[in-house]
Design a protein around this motif. Structure first.
Motif, PDB file in Angstrom:
ATOM      1  N   GLY A 152       9.171   5.393  -0.848  1.00  0.00           N
ATOM      2  CA  GLY A 152       8.368   4.038  -1.276  1.00  0.00           C
ATOM      3  C   GLY A 152       8.975   2.948  -1.028  1.00  0.00           C
ATOM      4  N   VAL A 153      10.231   2.850  -1.399  1.00  0.00           N
ATOM      5  CA  VAL A 153      10.977   1.713  -1.413  1.00  0.00           C
ATOM      6  C   VAL A 153      11.540   1.534   0.308  1.00  0.00           C
ATOM      7  N   VAL A 154      11.537   2.541   0.897  1.00  0.00           N
ATOM      8  CA  VAL A 154      12.185   2.604   2.047  1.00  0.00           C
ATOM      9  C   VAL A 154      11.046   2.219   2.944  1.00  0.00           C
ATOM     10  N   ALA A 155       9.694   2.660   2.555  1.00  0.00           N
ATOM     11  CA  ALA A 155       8.386   2.427   3.545  1.00  0.00           C
ATOM     12  C   ALA A 155       8.249   0.810   3.355  1.00  0.00           C
ATOM     13  N   ALA A 156       8.424   0.408   1.996  1.00  0.00           N
ATOM     14  CA  ALA A 156       8.055  -1.265   1.993  1.00  0.00           C
ATOM     15  C   ALA A 156       9.240  -2.011   2.528  1.00  0.00           C
TER      16      ALA A 156
ATOM     17  N   THR B 125       0.825  -1.363   0.194  1.00  0.00           N
ATOM     18  CA  THR B 125       0.006  -0.319  -0.172  1.00  0.00           C
ATOM     19  C   THR B 125       0.646   1.378  -0.054  1.00  0.00           C
ATOM     20  N   LEU B 126       1.687   1.270   0.878  1.00  0.00           N
ATOM     21  CA  LEU B 126       2.744   2.528   0.945  1.00  0.00           C
ATOM     22  C   LEU B 126       3.599   2.601  -0.282  1.00  0.00           C
TER      23      LEU B 126
ATOM     24  N   GLY C 179       1.253   3.714  -3.171  1.00  0.00           N
ATOM     25  CA  GLY C 179       0.661   5.155  -3.134  1.00  0.00           C
ATOM     26  C   GLY C 179       1.919   6.085  -3.535  1.00  0.00           C
ATOM     27  N   CYS C 180       3.185   5.641  -3.249  1.00  0.00           N
ATOM     28  CA  CYS C 180       4.211   6.837  -3.242  1.00  0.00           C
ATOM     29  C   CYS C 180       4.577   6.651  -4.977  1.00  0.00           C
ATOM     30  N   LEU C 181       4.214   5.622  -5.410  1.00  0.00           N
ATOM     31  CA  LEU C 181       4.549   5.431  -6.924  1.00  0.00           C
ATOM     32  C   LEU C 181       3.522   6.129  -7.728  1.00  0.00           C
ATOM     33  N   VAL C 182       2.276   6.062  -7.185  1.00  0.00           N
ATOM     34  CA  VAL C 182       1.308   6.871  -7.974  1.00  0.00           C
ATOM     35  C   VAL C 182       1.624   8.338  -7.808  1.00  0.00           C
ATOM     36  N   VAL C 183       1.823   8.753  -6.717  1.00  0.00           N
ATOM     37  CA  VAL C 183       2.242  10.197  -6.558  1.00  0.00           C
ATOM     38  C   VAL C 183       3.400  10.563  -7.231  1.00  0.00           C
TER      39      VAL C 183
END
Length: 172
Positions: free
Chosen positions: A52-56, A24-25, A28-32
């Motif tokens: 996004g990568v760090v959050a994942a 999800t994180l 979302g970061c990739l869409v933004v």
């Protein structure tokens, strides 16, 4: 019972627990990031993709640690507690949920802020995520505990087909 196998099952459950917020994180970061890419802001795109990568990765690592912690607690628990699904699920859920809730409160109340200074949406997130993680780990506590949850007894099942009819074979 081998602790290593219980921890291995806990890590697998923890990876599943950490996968849904990771996806999800990161998604979302990739869409933004795509929106900013269309707008021509390359620096923001790099920042968002990195975030996004760090959050994942952090979400997956947290899930694995929580699953392993719940597995260690279940491996150390007495057999009669593991034989009761409600007690086993409560133990696993508390082991997975309480540290996450405590860390959330510690992070939000640091730097001179109080929990009252945040909007209600943060409170919903802070209290819902640990609850969901605790419930998922509690639901999978029997899978994590494995044979210990069944009292360590080898179950037998009737095999139909091969051999003589009604033959009882041990089943792991």
């Amino acid at each position: 019972m081998e602790v290593r196998s219980v921890v291995g099952r806990g890590v697998r459950v923890g990876a599943r627990v950490g996968a849904w917020p990771a996806g999800t994180l990161a998604g979302g970061c990739l869409v933004v990031a795509f929106v900013f890419l269309v707008g021509g802001r390359w620096g923001t795109v790099r920042t968002l993709v990195t975030a996004g990568v760090v959050a994942a990765l952090v979400s997956m690592a947290a899930g694995i640690v929580l699953g392993a912690g719940a597995a260690l607690m279940l491996a150390a628990a007495p057999r009669r507690l593991l034989g009761r699904p409600v007690l086993r699920g409560t133990l696993a859920g508390l082991t997975a949920g309480l540290p996450l809730a405590a860390l959330s409160v510690a992070f939000l109340s640091g730097d001179g802020y109080s929990l009252a200074s945040y909007p209600p949406s943060i409170h919903v997130l802070v209290w819902t995520v640990p609850l969901v993680i605790a419930l998922v780990v509690a639901a999978h506590s029997g899978e994590i505990a494995g044979a210990r949850a069944a009292g360590g007894a080898v179950r037998a099942e009737v095999v139909r087909g091969g051999g003589s009819d009604g033959e009882v074979l041990p089943h792991e």
